[in-house]
Design a protein around this motif. Structure first.
Motif, short mmCIF file in Angstrom:
data_model
loop_
_atom_site.label_atom_id
_atom_site.label_comp_id
_atom_site.label_asym_id
_atom_site.label_seq_id
_atom_site.Cartn_x
_atom_site.Cartn_y
_atom_site.Cartn_z
N SER A 68 0.83 -1.20 0.00
CA SER A 68 0.00 0.00 0.00
C SER A 68 0.87 1.26 0.00
CB SER A 68 -0.89 0.02 1.25
OG SER A 68 -1.59 1.25 1.34
N TRP A 72 -3.66 3.49 -2.55
CA TRP A 72 -3.85 2.29 -3.35
C TRP A 72 -3.25 1.09 -2.64
CZ3 TRP A 72 -6.87 1.79 -7.47
CH2 TRP A 72 -7.26 2.95 -8.15
N TRP A 79 -4.94 -4.01 -8.24
CA TRP A 79 -4.97 -2.66 -7.68
C TRP A 79 -6.36 -2.39 -7.10
CZ3 TRP A 79 -0.84 0.75 -7.74
CH2 TRP A 79 0.24 0.39 -8.54
N THR A 80 -6.42 -1.91 -5.87
CA THR A 80 -7.68 -1.61 -5.19
C THR A 80 -7.47 -0.38 -4.31
OG1 THR A 80 -8.15 -3.99 -5.03
CG2 THR A 80 -9.46 -2.54 -3.65
N PRO A 81 -8.41 0.55 -4.28
CA PRO A 81 -8.29 1.61 -3.28
C PRO A 81 -8.22 0.95 -1.88
CG PRO A 81 -9.97 2.17 -4.88
CD PRO A 81 -9.59 0.74 -5.14
N ARG A 141 -3.24 4.37 -11.66
CA ARG A 141 -2.95 5.75 -11.24
C ARG A 141 -2.63 6.62 -12.45
NH1 ARG A 141 1.88 4.71 -7.38
NH2 ARG A 141 2.40 3.43 -9.18
#
Length: 144
Positions: A68, A72, A79-81, A141
Protein backbone atom coordinates in the motif's frame (compact mmCIF):
# COMPACT_ATOMS: atom_id res chain seq x y z
CA UNK A 1 -14.56 -4.83 -7.19
CA UNK A 2 -12.39 -6.24 -4.43
CA UNK A 3 -12.72 -9.93 -3.54
CA UNK A 4 -11.52 -10.62 0.02
CA UNK A 5 -8.91 -13.28 0.62
CA UNK A 6 -11.37 -15.21 2.83
CA UNK A 7 -13.04 -16.43 -0.37
CA UNK A 8 -9.84 -18.24 -1.38
CA UNK A 9 -8.82 -20.05 1.82
CA UNK A 10 -6.82 -23.25 1.38
CA UNK A 11 -8.38 -26.59 2.25
CA UNK A 12 -6.68 -28.64 4.98
CA UNK A 13 -5.23 -30.85 2.25
CA UNK A 14 -3.81 -27.82 0.38
CA UNK A 15 -2.31 -26.56 3.64
CA UNK A 16 -0.56 -29.89 4.15
CA UNK A 17 0.61 -30.46 0.56
CA UNK A 18 2.66 -27.69 -1.04
CA UNK A 19 2.28 -29.30 -4.48
CA UNK A 20 -1.52 -29.03 -4.27
CA UNK A 21 -1.22 -25.46 -2.99
CA UNK A 22 1.15 -24.58 -5.83
CA UNK A 23 -1.20 -26.01 -8.47
CA UNK A 24 -4.06 -23.66 -7.56
CA UNK A 25 -5.03 -20.78 -9.82
CA UNK A 26 -2.78 -17.74 -9.35
CA UNK A 27 -5.42 -15.66 -7.59
CA UNK A 28 -6.12 -18.47 -5.13
CA UNK A 29 -2.40 -19.04 -4.60
CA UNK A 30 -1.66 -15.37 -3.89
CA UNK A 31 -4.80 -14.78 -1.83
CA UNK A 32 -4.15 -17.59 0.63
CA UNK A 33 -0.71 -18.91 1.31
CA UNK A 34 1.56 -16.63 -0.71
CA UNK A 35 0.10 -13.14 -0.20
CA UNK A 36 3.30 -12.04 1.53
CA UNK A 37 5.45 -13.10 -1.43
CA UNK A 38 3.19 -11.20 -3.84
CA UNK A 39 3.32 -8.07 -1.66
CA UNK A 40 7.11 -8.10 -1.48
CA UNK A 41 7.48 -8.83 -5.21
CA UNK A 42 5.26 -5.79 -5.81
CA UNK A 43 7.43 -3.68 -3.48
CA UNK A 44 10.52 -4.71 -5.43
CA UNK A 45 9.20 -2.97 -8.55
CA UNK A 46 7.05 -0.10 -7.21
CA UNK A 47 8.49 2.83 -5.27
CA UNK A 48 6.49 4.64 -2.62
CA UNK A 49 4.70 1.54 -1.31
CA UNK A 50 5.13 -0.42 1.90
CA UNK A 51 4.07 -3.77 3.25
CA UNK A 52 0.86 -3.83 5.29
CA UNK A 53 -0.67 -6.59 7.34
CA UNK A 54 -4.27 -7.22 8.30
CA UNK A 55 -4.25 -8.39 11.90
CA UNK A 56 -7.32 -10.00 13.42
CA UNK A 57 -8.06 -8.34 16.77
CA UNK A 58 -5.82 -9.83 19.45
CA UNK A 59 -3.83 -11.96 16.99
CA UNK A 60 -0.05 -12.15 17.03
CA UNK A 61 0.25 -12.81 13.30
CA UNK A 62 -1.23 -10.98 10.33
CA UNK A 63 -3.99 -12.80 8.48
CA UNK A 64 -3.14 -11.15 5.16
CA UNK A 65 -0.27 -9.12 3.71
CA UNK A 66 -0.55 -6.57 0.92
CA UNK A 67 1.30 -3.54 -0.49
CA UNK A 68 0.00 0.00 0.00
CA UNK A 69 0.94 3.62 -0.50
CA UNK A 70 -1.86 4.81 1.81
CA UNK A 71 -4.26 5.32 -1.10
CA UNK A 72 -3.85 2.29 -3.35
CA UNK A 73 -3.36 -1.31 -2.29
CA UNK A 74 -2.11 -4.26 -4.31
CA UNK A 75 -2.76 -7.91 -3.56
CA UNK A 76 -4.36 -10.96 -5.22
CA UNK A 77 -7.21 -8.76 -6.52
CA UNK A 78 -4.77 -6.40 -8.24
CA UNK A 79 -4.97 -2.66 -7.68
CA UNK A 80 -7.68 -1.61 -5.19
CA UNK A 81 -8.29 1.61 -3.28
CA UNK A 82 -7.09 0.71 0.22
CA UNK A 83 -10.34 1.78 1.94
CA UNK A 84 -12.25 -0.66 -0.30
CA UNK A 85 -9.86 -3.50 0.58
CA UNK A 86 -10.30 -2.81 4.30
CA UNK A 87 -14.10 -2.38 4.21
CA UNK A 88 -14.67 -5.47 2.07
CA UNK A 89 -12.32 -7.63 4.16
CA UNK A 90 -14.02 -6.57 7.39
CA UNK A 91 -17.50 -7.09 5.92
CA UNK A 92 -16.61 -10.58 4.67
CA UNK A 93 -15.34 -11.60 8.11
CA UNK A 94 -16.65 -9.19 10.75
CA UNK A 95 -15.57 -11.34 13.69
CA UNK A 96 -11.80 -10.80 13.38
CA UNK A 97 -12.13 -6.97 13.27
CA UNK A 98 -9.12 -6.69 10.97
CA UNK A 99 -6.73 -3.84 11.68
CA UNK A 100 -4.19 -2.69 9.10
CA UNK A 101 -0.66 -2.15 10.38
CA UNK A 102 2.58 -1.42 8.56
CA UNK A 103 5.19 -4.15 8.38
CA UNK A 104 8.73 -2.81 8.61
CA UNK A 105 10.54 -6.09 7.99
CA UNK A 106 12.22 -7.74 5.04
CA UNK A 107 10.43 -10.72 3.51
CA UNK A 108 12.83 -13.09 5.26
CA UNK A 109 12.30 -11.39 8.64
CA UNK A 110 8.52 -11.41 8.13
CA UNK A 111 8.52 -15.14 7.40
CA UNK A 112 10.69 -15.92 10.42
CA UNK A 113 8.79 -13.72 12.88
CA UNK A 114 5.25 -14.69 11.83
CA UNK A 115 5.77 -18.31 10.79
CA UNK A 116 5.07 -17.71 7.11
CA UNK A 117 6.53 -19.86 4.36
CA UNK A 118 9.76 -18.54 2.95
CA UNK A 119 10.38 -18.67 -0.77
CA UNK A 120 12.28 -21.98 -0.48
CA UNK A 121 9.43 -23.62 1.44
CA UNK A 122 6.99 -23.60 -1.48
CA UNK A 123 6.90 -26.39 -4.08
CA UNK A 124 8.84 -23.94 -6.31
CA UNK A 125 10.18 -20.43 -5.71
CA UNK A 126 7.10 -18.20 -6.25
CA UNK A 127 9.06 -14.98 -6.95
CA UNK A 128 8.83 -15.05 -10.76
CA UNK A 129 5.23 -16.28 -10.61
CA UNK A 130 4.44 -13.24 -8.45
CA UNK A 131 6.08 -10.84 -10.92
CA UNK A 132 4.20 -12.42 -13.82
CA UNK A 133 0.95 -12.00 -11.88
CA UNK A 134 1.69 -8.34 -11.08
CA UNK A 135 2.23 -7.64 -14.78
CA UNK A 136 -1.37 -8.66 -15.54
CA UNK A 137 -2.69 -5.57 -13.73
CA UNK A 138 -2.15 -2.18 -15.37
CA UNK A 139 -1.38 0.65 -12.98
CA UNK A 140 -4.65 2.65 -12.62
CA UNK A 141 -2.95 5.75 -11.24
CA UNK A 142 -2.79 8.77 -13.53
CA UNK A 143 0.61 9.33 -15.12
CA UNK A 144 2.39 12.48 -14.06
Amino acid sequence: MYVPCAVFRRTPLERADERLAWDRDDQYFFAAGACHVLAYAFLSCHNGFGAMGLWPAGAENPGHVYASNGVWAFDHSGWTPEPELLLTSRAAEPGPDYQARPIDLSLEELCARYWMRGRREFAHDPWQRAHNYIERFPDPRPRE
